[in-house]
Write a protein that holds these residues in place. Structure first.
Motif, PDB file in Angstrom:
ATOM      1  N   MET A   1       0.839  -1.190   0.000  1.00 14.25           N
ATOM      2  CA  MET A   1       0.000   0.000   0.000  1.00 14.25           C
ATOM      3  C   MET A   1       0.878   1.246   0.000  1.00 14.25           C
ATOM      4  N   LYS A   2       0.452   2.222  -0.739  1.00 16.65           N
ATOM      5  CA  LYS A   2       1.166   3.489  -0.795  1.00 16.65           C
ATOM      6  C   LYS A   2       0.773   4.353   0.397  1.00 16.65           C
ATOM      7  N   ARG A   3       1.776   5.050   0.949  1.00 18.03           N
ATOM      8  CA  ARG A   3       1.553   5.883   2.135  1.00 18.03           C
ATOM      9  C   ARG A   3       1.663   7.357   1.767  1.00 18.03           C
ATOM     10  N   VAL A   4       0.720   8.139   2.288  1.00 13.85           N
ATOM     11  CA  VAL A   4       0.695   9.573   2.029  1.00 13.85           C
ATOM     12  C   VAL A   4       0.676  10.336   3.353  1.00 13.85           C
ATOM     13  N   LEU A   5       1.419  11.444   3.400  1.00 11.14           N
ATOM     14  CA  LEU A   5       1.407  12.319   4.557  1.00 11.14           C
ATOM     15  C   LEU A   5       0.662  13.589   4.168  1.00 11.14           C
ATOM     16  N   ILE A   6      -0.412  13.883   4.890  1.00  7.67           N
ATOM     17  CA  ILE A   6      -1.242  15.060   4.646  1.00  7.67           C
ATOM     18  C   ILE A   6      -0.855  16.118   5.678  1.00  7.67           C
ATOM     19  N   VAL A   7      -0.345  17.257   5.204  1.00  2.00           N
ATOM     20  CA  VAL A   7       0.106  18.321   6.104  1.00  2.00           C
ATOM     21  C   VAL A   7      -0.774  19.547   5.869  1.00  2.00           C
ATOM     22  N   ASP A   8      -1.640  19.829   6.833  1.00  4.67           N
ATOM     23  CA  ASP A   8      -2.571  20.960   6.732  1.00  4.67           C
ATOM     24  C   ASP A   8      -3.001  21.338   8.140  1.00  4.67           C
ATOM     25  N   ASP A   9      -3.106  22.638   8.421  1.00  4.80           N
ATOM     26  CA  ASP A   9      -3.484  23.063   9.767  1.00  4.80           C
ATOM     27  C   ASP A   9      -4.990  22.957  10.023  1.00  4.80           C
ATOM     28  N   ALA A  10      -5.788  22.752   8.996  1.00  4.61           N
ATOM     29  CA  ALA A  10      -7.242  22.628   9.165  1.00  4.61           C
ATOM     30  C   ALA A  10      -7.623  21.152   9.332  1.00  4.61           C
ATOM     31  N   VAL A  11      -8.152  20.823  10.507  1.00  2.90           N
ATOM     32  CA  VAL A  11      -8.499  19.428  10.796  1.00  2.90           C
ATOM     33  C   VAL A  11      -9.552  18.902   9.828  1.00  2.90           C
ATOM     34  N   THR A  12     -10.488  19.743   9.404  1.00  2.56           N
ATOM     35  CA  THR A  12     -11.529  19.285   8.474  1.00  2.56           C
ATOM     36  C   THR A  12     -10.932  18.958   7.110  1.00  2.56           C
ATOM     37  N   VAL A  13      -9.967  19.738   6.665  1.00  2.00           N
ATOM     38  CA  VAL A  13      -9.312  19.474   5.380  1.00  2.00           C
ATOM     39  C   VAL A  13      -8.511  18.181   5.461  1.00  2.00           C
ATOM     40  N   ARG A  14      -7.757  18.016   6.542  1.00  5.59           N
ATOM     41  CA  ARG A  14      -6.991  16.762   6.710  1.00  5.59           C
ATOM     42  C   ARG A  14      -7.923  15.559   6.709  1.00  5.59           C
ATOM     43  N   SER A  15      -9.021  15.659   7.420  1.00  5.61           N
ATOM     44  CA  SER A  15      -9.978  14.554   7.502  1.00  5.61           C
ATOM     45  C   SER A  15     -10.571  14.232   6.127  1.00  5.61           C
ATOM     46  N   TYR A  16     -10.940  15.261   5.395  1.00  2.26           N
ATOM     47  CA  TYR A  16     -11.510  15.078   4.053  1.00  2.26           C
ATOM     48  C   TYR A  16     -10.502  14.404   3.127  1.00  2.26           C
ATOM     49  N   HIS A  17      -9.277  14.911   3.103  1.00  2.47           N
ATOM     50  CA  HIS A  17      -8.254  14.328   2.240  1.00  2.47           C
ATOM     51  C   HIS A  17      -7.953  12.889   2.655  1.00  2.47           C
ATOM     52  N   ARG A  18      -7.916  12.638   3.957  1.00  6.06           N
ATOM     53  CA  ARG A  18      -7.679  11.275   4.454  1.00  6.06           C
ATOM     54  C   ARG A  18      -8.784  10.331   3.974  1.00  6.06           C
ATOM     55  N   GLN A  19     -10.031  10.731   4.121  1.00 10.87           N
ATOM     56  CA  GLN A  19     -11.153   9.880   3.709  1.00 10.87           C
ATOM     57  C   GLN A  19     -11.089   9.565   2.219  1.00 10.87           C
ATOM     58  N   VAL A  20     -10.828  10.584   1.413  1.00 12.58           N
ATOM     59  CA  VAL A  20     -10.759  10.392  -0.043  1.00 12.58           C
ATOM     60  C   VAL A  20      -9.626   9.434  -0.398  1.00 12.58           C
ATOM     61  N   LEU A  21      -8.454   9.657   0.171  1.00 14.13           N
ATOM     62  CA  LEU A  21      -7.299   8.843  -0.190  1.00 14.13           C
ATOM     63  C   LEU A  21      -7.371   7.429   0.371  1.00 14.13           C
ATOM     64  N   GLU A  22      -7.910   7.274   1.566  1.00  5.32           N
ATOM     65  CA  GLU A  22      -8.072   5.922   2.100  1.00  5.32           C
ATOM     66  C   GLU A  22      -9.088   5.134   1.284  1.00  5.32           C
ATOM     67  N   ALA A  23     -10.134   5.796   0.812  1.00  4.18           N
ATOM     68  CA  ALA A  23     -11.117   5.130  -0.056  1.00  4.18           C
ATOM     69  C   ALA A  23     -10.476   4.700  -1.377  1.00  4.18           C
ATOM     70  N   ALA A  24      -9.405   5.413  -1.781  1.00  9.84           N
ATOM     71  CA  ALA A  24      -8.694   5.081  -3.015  1.00  9.84           C
ATOM     72  C   ALA A  24      -7.586   4.048  -2.783  1.00  9.84           C
ATOM     73  N   GLY A  25      -7.417   3.609  -1.528  1.00  6.76           N
ATOM     74  CA  GLY A  25      -6.460   2.556  -1.242  1.00  6.76           C
ATOM     75  C   GLY A  25      -5.151   3.009  -0.624  1.00  6.76           C
ATOM     76  N   PHE A  26      -5.002   4.291  -0.362  1.00  6.42           N
ATOM     77  CA  PHE A  26      -3.788   4.789   0.288  1.00  6.42           C
ATOM     78  C   PHE A  26      -3.874   4.583   1.793  1.00  6.42           C
ATOM     79  N   VAL A  27      -2.731   4.543   2.438  1.00 11.69           N
ATOM     80  CA  VAL A  27      -2.637   4.624   3.892  1.00 11.69           C
ATOM     81  C   VAL A  27      -2.254   6.070   4.177  1.00 11.69           C
ATOM     82  N   ALA A  28      -3.069   6.767   4.954  1.00  9.93           N
ATOM     83  CA  ALA A  28      -2.849   8.200   5.175  1.00  9.93           C
ATOM     84  C   ALA A  28      -2.433   8.493   6.606  1.00  9.93           C
TER      85      ALA A  28
END
Length: 123
Positions: free
Chosen positions: A1-28
């Motif tokens: 599995m590919k791993r991604v690091l999401i760096v953003d000060d907005a918790v809602t943005v991090r959560s949104y990006h995490r959900q999208v990428l995990e649904a696509a098969g990434f580990v966030a």
């Protein structure tokens, strides 16, 4: 599995990006600012970085510069995702070391497409 690091000060943005990428098969994984992002990047193994520009403690441009100066991290693709847009911002992001820049808000399809293209299609 590919791993991604999401760096953003907005918790809602991090959560949104995490959900999208995990649904696509990434580990966030997440970081709330550039300094935390750099610490995690140096201690983990990632295939892609998603980086906001405007953050406390260390902005995205400074984080990108630090990532590109670290030999073990210099080749890992980075996407800047920011509310700032325009040729000047894009040029600054690329000069700091970004491989691509997206303007918020990004659609799930757009985020997934570029994450797969830059972070590896085998997710």
């Amino acid at each position: 599995m590919k791993r991604v690091l999401i760096v953003d000060d907005a918790v809602t943005v991090r959560s949104y990006h995490r959900q999208v990428l995990e649904a696509a098969g990434f580990v966030a994984d997440e970081a709330a600012n550039g300094m935390e992002g750099l610490e995690k990047a140096l201690s983990g193994r990632y295939d892609l970085f998603l980086i906001d520009v405007n953050m406390p403690r260390m902005d995205g441009y400074s984080l990108l510069t630090a990532l590109r100066q670290a030999a073990s991290l210099a080749g890992i693709p980075a996407i800047v995702i920011t509310t700032e847009s325009g040729p000047a911002q894009q040029a600054r992001a690329i000069a700091a070391g970004a491989n691509f820049m997206l303007t918020k808000p990004v659609t799930p399809e757009e985020l997934t497409l570029y994450a797969r293209m830059l972070g590896g299609a085998d997710v």
